[in-house]
Motif scaffolding. Structure first.
Motif, PDB file in Angstrom:
ATOM      1  N   ASP A   4       0.830  -1.213   0.000  1.00 44.39           N
ATOM      2  CA  ASP A   4       0.000   0.000   0.000  1.00 44.39           C
ATOM      3  C   ASP A   4       0.865   1.263   0.000  1.00 44.39           C
ATOM      4  OD1 ASP A   4      -2.191  -1.611   0.059  1.00 44.39           O
ATOM      5  OD2 ASP A   4      -2.839  -1.083   2.095  1.00 44.39           O
ATOM      6  N   GLY A  14       4.495   5.950  -4.813  1.00 43.61           N
ATOM      7  CA  GLY A  14       4.830   5.946  -6.243  1.00 43.61           C
ATOM      8  C   GLY A  14       3.813   6.741  -7.030  1.00 43.61           C
ATOM      9  N   ASP A  15       2.549   6.529  -6.729  1.00 41.27           N
ATOM     10  CA  ASP A  15       1.459   7.213  -7.419  1.00 41.27           C
ATOM     11  C   ASP A  15       1.031   8.458  -6.639  1.00 41.27           C
ATOM     12  OD1 ASP A  15      -0.500   7.617  -9.339  1.00 41.27           O
ATOM     13  OD2 ASP A  15      -1.995   6.448  -8.250  1.00 41.27           O
ATOM     14  N   GLY A  16       1.995   9.134  -6.054  1.00 39.07           N
ATOM     15  CA  GLY A  16       1.687  10.301  -5.226  1.00 39.07           C
ATOM     16  C   GLY A  16       2.038  11.595  -5.926  1.00 39.07           C
ATOM     17  N   THR A  17       2.964  12.341  -5.353  1.00 41.22           N
ATOM     18  CA  THR A  17       3.390  13.598  -5.984  1.00 41.22           C
ATOM     19  C   THR A  17       4.569  13.315  -6.906  1.00 41.22           C
ATOM     20  OG1 THR A  17       4.992  14.052  -4.249  1.00 41.22           O
ATOM     21  CG2 THR A  17       2.737  14.845  -3.888  1.00 41.22           C
ATOM     22  N   ASN A  48       7.107  10.207  -6.333  1.00 45.63           N
ATOM     23  CA  ASN A  48       7.305   9.264  -7.442  1.00 45.63           C
ATOM     24  C   ASN A  48       8.786   9.154  -7.803  1.00 45.63           C
ATOM     25  OD1 ASN A  48       7.625   9.111 -10.692  1.00 45.63           O
ATOM     26  ND2 ASN A  48       6.094   7.664  -9.953  1.00 45.63           N
ATOM     27  N   ALA A  77       3.034   3.544 -10.680  1.00 44.19           N
ATOM     28  CA  ALA A  77       3.552   4.373 -11.780  1.00 44.19           C
ATOM     29  C   ALA A  77       5.083   4.355 -11.827  1.00 44.19           C
ATOM     30  CB  ALA A  77       3.029   5.803 -11.650  1.00 44.19           C
TER      31      ALA A  77
END
Lengths: 250, 97
Positions: free
Chosen positions: A140, A146-149, A153, A208
């Motif tokens: 999680d 990774g799929d954040g800012t 990332n 991502a």
């Protein structure tokens, strides 16, 4: 060298070294909730270590205890994966290392539940529940960061790039693994690779992140042939009390 | 990828100690979303085997009574002792009520 003793050291040193690494975050993780979660994980891993190294000491039959094995061996006697002795780096780096290992460890423990050695099967069952939660949490967090800012990332991508070359060692086999497989104590680690990828690759995609295409793998941790310089520094901190005051208890 | 607020939202945590008992408020924590709030609640509030069930709810979803309204809200009940079921004898073997 008894292959079973060696195998148990590998299991116990993995959890010991990662457990100590994670404990280094205690009191200074980015937020209180993560601090407590990391301390919980560290304690789980140290608890598992007591079982693995306790059994290893029995198998060795030389009068040593789990504590002796943890605190009185030098770096070249350790049998942990190189991945786990890597320094923590930033929080994202720590969680990436955790995720890559958790996804492997869950396969390892699942397989060991069916071990021909009942003690090993018992330890695997007990550890498995903790490992399932560790994997949920690290996956999680890797996806969220990774799929954040753009900054989180970039940090997760650099963690993945740095740690990927240390993932391959998890699946390498040597004569110890061959002996374990022959006695149905544990399967060859290569069998964990496909399910590991099935767990890791979709999560990295959801995060991502681009998976490095180079399959080069550092090795020498689980065989003890070539640990990195980081392990010695870590052990110096971890072992200083027992080395300075032999037999100290509280 | 989107820009995020500086602070994670606040969540209230409720834990049920054992089967048959109700969830009780145990505290609050910060988390980015409900899954993270659940994980954090597990790690922060159930370390010593405190619970078998967790509820988390974002604090902003809780409507609280105002401290200013204390008089009209609660004082009228103070003078109505007949609403307490203390005039009945409860047999011992009923157990906890």
């Amino acid at each position: 060298m008894d292959p079973l003793f060696e195998f148990l050291l590998r299991q116990g040193d993995n959890t010991l070294v990662l457990g100590h690494r994670i404990s280094e975050w205690c009191g200074k993780a980015p937020v209180l909730e993560e601090d407590i979660a990391l301390a919980n994980t560290a304690l789980d891993l140290i608890g598992q270590t007591q079982m693995w190294l306790g059994y290893a000491a029995e198998v060795e039959g030389a009068g040593r205890t789990a504590d002796d094995l943890a605190f009185l061996r030098d770096a070249w006697d350790f049998r942990n994966l190189l991945l786990l002795e890597r320094p923590n780096g930033d929080f994202g780096h720590t969680m990436m290392r955790q995720f890559l290992f958790d996804a492997y460890q869950i396969q390892n423990l699942k397989a060991l539940e069916a071990s021909s050695d009942p003690r090993i099967a018992e330890i695997a069952v007990k550890s498995g529940k903790e490992a399932t939660y560790h994997l949920d949490r690290s996956r999680d967090t890797v996806i969220a960061l990774g799929d954040g800012t753009s900054e989180s990332n970039a940090r997760m991508q650099s963690a993945l790039d740095a740690l990927w070359p240390y993932a391959g060692e998890m699946f390498l086999a040597d004569e110890i693994d061959q002996a374990m497989a022959a006695d149905h104590i544990a399967p060859l680690p290569l069998e964990y690779r496909a399910p590991w990828e099935a767990a890791v690759l979709p999560a990295l995609a959801a995060a991502a992140l681009k998976v490095p295409q180079d399959d080069f793998a550092h090795q020498g941790g689980k065989t003890g042939r070539r640990h990195s310089e980081h392990l010695g520094h870590m052990l110096a901190t971890m072992q200083v009390l027992q080395r300075s005051y032999p037999g100290a208890t509280w | 990828m989107t820009a995020t607020a500086e602070e994670w939202p606040l969540w209230e945590v409720f834990i049920r100690g054992q089967h048959g008992m109700s969830h009780r408020h145990v505290g609050s924590l910060h988390a980015a979303d409900e899954d993270a709030a659940m994980n954090n609640a597990r790690d922060v509030y159930t370390r010593r085997g405190e619970g078998v069930s967790i509820w988390v709810v974002e604090s902003r979803h809780i409507t609280a009574s105002s401290p200013d309204a204390k008089g009209p809200m609660y004082e009228p009940a103070d003078s109505k002792v007949y609403r307490h079921p203390t005039f009945f004898d409860i047999p011992d073997d009923v157990g906890a009520m």
